[in-house]
Design a protein around this motif. Sequence first.
Motif, PDB file in Angstrom:
ATOM      1  N   ILE A   1       0.804  -1.233   0.000  1.00 21.13           N
ATOM      2  CA  ILE A   1       0.000   0.000   0.000  1.00 21.13           C
ATOM      3  C   ILE A   1       0.831   1.275   0.000  1.00 21.13           C
ATOM      4  O   ILE A   1       0.277   2.375   0.033  1.00 21.13           O
ATOM      5  N   GLY A   2       2.148   1.126  -0.018  1.00 25.38           N
ATOM      6  CA  GLY A   2       2.988   2.316  -0.086  1.00 25.38           C
ATOM      7  C   GLY A   2       3.151   3.058   1.237  1.00 25.38           C
ATOM      8  O   GLY A   2       3.730   4.140   1.276  1.00 25.38           O
ATOM      9  N   VAL A   3       2.644   2.506   2.314  1.00 20.46           N
ATOM     10  CA  VAL A   3       2.809   3.128   3.639  1.00 20.46           C
ATOM     11  C   VAL A   3       3.329   2.064   4.591  1.00 20.46           C
ATOM     12  O   VAL A   3       2.790   0.957   4.620  1.00 20.46           O
ATOM     13  N   GLU A   4       4.383   2.388   5.358  1.00 18.03           N
ATOM     14  CA  GLU A   4       4.869   1.421   6.345  1.00 18.03           C
ATOM     15  C   GLU A   4       4.281   1.747   7.713  1.00 18.03           C
ATOM     16  O   GLU A   4       4.553   2.801   8.272  1.00 18.03           O
ATOM     17  N   PRO A   5       3.470   0.854   8.250  1.00 17.85           N
ATOM     18  CA  PRO A   5       2.851   1.146   9.540  1.00 17.85           C
ATOM     19  C   PRO A   5       3.894   1.178  10.660  1.00 17.85           C
ATOM     20  O   PRO A   5       4.903   0.494  10.583  1.00 17.85           O
ATOM     21  N   VAL A   6       3.653   1.977  11.688  1.00 12.68           N
ATOM     22  CA  VAL A   6       4.554   2.018  12.843  1.00 12.68           C
ATOM     23  C   VAL A   6       3.746   1.777  14.114  1.00 12.68           C
ATOM     24  O   VAL A   6       2.529   1.925  14.135  1.00 12.68           O
ATOM     25  N   SER A   7       4.447   1.384  15.150  1.00 11.04           N
ATOM     26  CA  SER A   7       3.797   1.216  16.449  1.00 11.04           C
ATOM     27  C   SER A   7       4.670   1.872  17.501  1.00 11.04           C
ATOM     28  O   SER A   7       5.876   1.632  17.537  1.00 11.04           O
ATOM     29  N   PRO A   8       4.086   2.707  18.339  1.00 11.97           N
ATOM     30  CA  PRO A   8       4.876   3.370  19.381  1.00 11.97           C
ATOM     31  C   PRO A   8       5.593   2.362  20.276  1.00 11.97           C
ATOM     32  O   PRO A   8       6.741   2.562  20.651  1.00 11.97           O
ATOM     33  N   ALA A   9       4.930   1.223  20.549  1.00 14.06           N
ATOM     34  CA  ALA A   9       5.548   0.220  21.426  1.00 14.06           C
ATOM     35  C   ALA A   9       6.833  -0.321  20.796  1.00 14.06           C
ATOM     36  O   ALA A   9       7.824  -0.566  21.486  1.00 14.06           O
ATOM     37  N   LEU A  10       6.798  -0.518  19.487  1.00 15.44           N
ATOM     38  CA  LEU A  10       7.987  -1.047  18.827  1.00 15.44           C
ATOM     39  C   LEU A  10       9.061   0.019  18.688  1.00 15.44           C
ATOM     40  O   LEU A  10      10.243  -0.254  18.816  1.00 15.44           O
ATOM     41  N   GLU A  11       8.647   1.248  18.454  1.00 13.85           N
ATOM     42  CA  GLU A  11       9.609   2.353  18.349  1.00 13.85           C
ATOM     43  C   GLU A  11      10.414   2.492  19.637  1.00 13.85           C
ATOM     44  O   GLU A  11      11.610   2.736  19.617  1.00 13.85           O
ATOM     45  N   LYS A  12       9.721   2.301  20.752  1.00 10.52           N
ATOM     46  CA  LYS A  12      10.370   2.447  22.055  1.00 10.52           C
ATOM     47  C   LYS A  12      11.523   1.475  22.236  1.00 10.52           C
ATOM     48  O   LYS A  12      12.502   1.763  22.922  1.00 10.52           O
ATOM     49  N   LEU A  13      11.393   0.295  21.624  1.00  9.20           N
ATOM     50  CA  LEU A  13      12.420  -0.734  21.776  1.00  9.20           C
ATOM     51  C   LEU A  13      13.763  -0.298  21.199  1.00  9.20           C
ATOM     52  O   LEU A  13      14.810  -0.793  21.595  1.00  9.20           O
ATOM     53  N   LEU A  14      13.718   0.631  20.239  1.00 10.05           N
ATOM     54  CA  LEU A  14      14.949   1.049  19.574  1.00 10.05           C
ATOM     55  C   LEU A  14      15.945   1.705  20.521  1.00 10.05           C
ATOM     56  O   LEU A  14      17.144   1.676  20.286  1.00 10.05           O
ATOM     57  N   ASP A  15      15.444   2.288  21.605  1.00  6.98           N
ATOM     58  CA  ASP A  15      16.341   2.973  22.547  1.00  6.98           C
ATOM     59  C   ASP A  15      16.916   2.036  23.601  1.00  6.98           C
ATOM     60  O   ASP A  15      17.765   2.431  24.390  1.00  6.98           O
ATOM     61  N   ARG A  16      16.397   0.797  23.638  1.00  4.93           N
ATOM     62  CA  ARG A  16      16.807  -0.089  24.723  1.00  4.93           C
ATOM     63  C   ARG A  16      18.053  -0.897  24.367  1.00  4.93           C
ATOM     64  O   ARG A  16      18.304  -1.190  23.210  1.00  4.93           O
ATOM     65  N   GLU A  17      18.761  -1.295  25.409  1.00  3.96           N
ATOM     66  CA  GLU A  17      19.951  -2.109  25.206  1.00  3.96           C
ATOM     67  C   GLU A  17      19.555  -3.522  24.775  1.00  3.96           C
ATOM     68  O   GLU A  17      18.623  -4.114  25.321  1.00  3.96           O
ATOM     69  N   LEU A  18      20.271  -4.050  23.765  1.00  8.01           N
ATOM     70  CA  LEU A  18      19.965  -5.393  23.260  1.00  8.01           C
ATOM     71  C   LEU A  18      20.899  -6.404  23.937  1.00  8.01           C
ATOM     72  O   LEU A  18      22.116  -6.294  23.829  1.00  8.01           O
ATOM     73  N   VAL A  19      20.329  -7.365  24.654  1.00  4.64           N
ATOM     74  CA  VAL A  19      21.138  -8.350  25.373  1.00  4.64           C
ATOM     75  C   VAL A  19      20.842  -9.751  24.858  1.00  4.64           C
ATOM     76  O   VAL A  19      19.695 -10.197  24.888  1.00  4.64           O
ATOM     77  N   LYS A  20      21.854 -10.431  24.362  1.00  3.80           N
ATOM     78  CA  LYS A  20      21.667 -11.820  23.935  1.00  3.80           C
ATOM     79  C   LYS A  20      22.984 -12.555  24.068  1.00  3.80           C
ATOM     80  O   LYS A  20      24.041 -11.937  24.113  1.00  3.80           O
ATOM     81  N   GLU A  21      22.900 -13.875  24.140  1.00  3.36           N
ATOM     82  CA  GLU A  21      24.081 -14.708  24.187  1.00  3.36           C
ATOM     83  C   GLU A  21      24.193 -15.393  22.826  1.00  3.36           C
ATOM     84  O   GLU A  21      23.269 -16.081  22.403  1.00  3.36           O
ATOM     85  N   VAL A  22      25.296 -15.132  22.126  1.00  5.47           N
ATOM     86  CA  VAL A  22      25.459 -15.769  20.814  1.00  5.47           C
ATOM     87  C   VAL A  22      26.347 -16.995  20.982  1.00  5.47           C
ATOM     88  O   VAL A  22      27.384 -16.918  21.643  1.00  5.47           O
ATOM     89  N   MET A  23      25.929 -18.130  20.460  1.00  3.37           N
ATOM     90  CA  MET A  23      26.791 -19.319  20.555  1.00  3.37           C
ATOM     91  C   MET A  23      26.586 -20.250  19.367  1.00  3.37           C
ATOM     92  O   MET A  23      25.603 -20.138  18.636  1.00  3.37           O
ATOM     93  N   ASP A  24      27.543 -21.183  19.212  1.00  2.00           N
ATOM     94  CA  ASP A  24      27.393 -22.178  18.153  1.00  2.00           C
ATOM     95  C   ASP A  24      26.208 -23.084  18.472  1.00  2.00           C
ATOM     96  O   ASP A  24      25.831 -23.238  19.625  1.00  2.00           O
TER      97      ASP A  24
END
Length: 452
Positions: A414-437
């Motif tokens: 439709i040519g418009v990308e929907p946004v959500s305030p809840a998801l936008e908020k996540l962008l400011d948060r620290e990303l924590v994960k454990e990467v392993m084989d």
Amino acid sequence: MKFVSTRGESKALSFSEAVAEGLAPDGGLFVPQTMPDISRKIDSWEGLGYADLCFEFLKIFATDIPEADLRKLVDRSYRNFDDPEIAPMRRLFGDVYLLELYHGPTLAFKDFALQLLGNLYEYLLEKNGGRINVIGATSGDTGSAAISGLLGKKNVNIFILFPEGRISPLQERQMCCTGADNVFPIAVRGTFDDAQAIVKDLFGDVEFKAKWNLSAVNSINLARILAQCAYYIYASLKLPKAERAKATFIVPTGNFGNVLAGWMAHRMGMPAAGFRVATNQNDILYRLFKTGVYEVGDVKPSCAPSMDIQVASNFERFIYYLEGENSDKVRTIMSEFKKKGRWNFENFNAGGFSASKMDDAEIPAAIREVYEKSGAVIDPHTACGFKDLSGEGAKIVLSTAHPAKFPSIIGQAIGVEPVSPALEKLLDRELVKEVMDADKELVRKYVETHGI
Ligand SMILES: *Cc1c(COP(=O)(O)O)cnc(C)c1O
């Protein structure tokens, strides 16, 4: 009320016991020992708020939880929804309605069940003592809803494995930016199948499983199905009384948990004309309802990924009712199906279900059409519900995810990308994960270090 296994070889359990068990010891799924009749109660629920209605419904089943406690659990479970109606329904065009089930914390309908399940787990662990380590693998959506349900809960740690670099950045943020110290996202270098295989291995290690009280939050838990019944009843009551028995619910379907809940509510006495199972190009259920043959195919990855399934894990409950609650027959069918990947139901009775199927190529056009006709922006899973709008009365399409979870395909459509305030908020948060084989031993060590 007691709950029995579809396979008939486990003893009847109370609500709390069945919730804690998840899967019945004989490999079956829990169902009510006798289906309650809610047809006379339903009218008195008209006008109730969502949490009030959900409480009235659940107390019929959760008879071993004091009402005051259940009340608190339900209230807490629907407090973090961003719409005061919790499950608002709106008319799109003609007699087509959209039931918006994406106002929960992870913006997908799974929140309805998993927020409640998380609170129930915490409540039962506190009451009966004990602690659990929840472990699961996800290709995206289920993991974030499970994490959100268990976030910060006492006596529960949760480990979710996902394939590093193969889930959307947004899904990754939903799992890795929670800030909660009982949540352990593990990014394995491999595929979803590698992650899944590690989880299966850990569960298969009886000693390890017992030592760490491993638990799964899978889609077959009885509480998930019952929690989902409530929004069908809520939606039905929003229609004028004379319209309710004519309504068809159209449900984007994968593991058959969502649509089964509506159908069970109907068996209990909620009026409806029928239930339409809307699949994507992974059409095992579509083929079943058209032909009476249940047969596995290969999973074809689609742009509605939460519906990409091979075998619908909740389907056994439907078989149980289809076969007149005959557990011997259920066992025969399930073991034959496991062996051959196929079962032919003789004189198949669809039992009020119909089915539709939408190929990937059709999804963007469906999104566009709904947008042009109504202004509503729908996600690719919900879009599958618009394949077949036939039927006389109201058509209620269940919207299973917020469109902002799938911005690029909607942008294309439709040519418009929907946004959500809840998801936008996540962008400011620290990303924590454990990467392993993708190595079972590494995951095992990690659980041993961080488990409770
Ligand atoms: C899980 C999911 C579905 C499928 O629901 P089932 O209960 O497995 O049939 C559909 N849409 C979305 C967005 C989902 O997350």
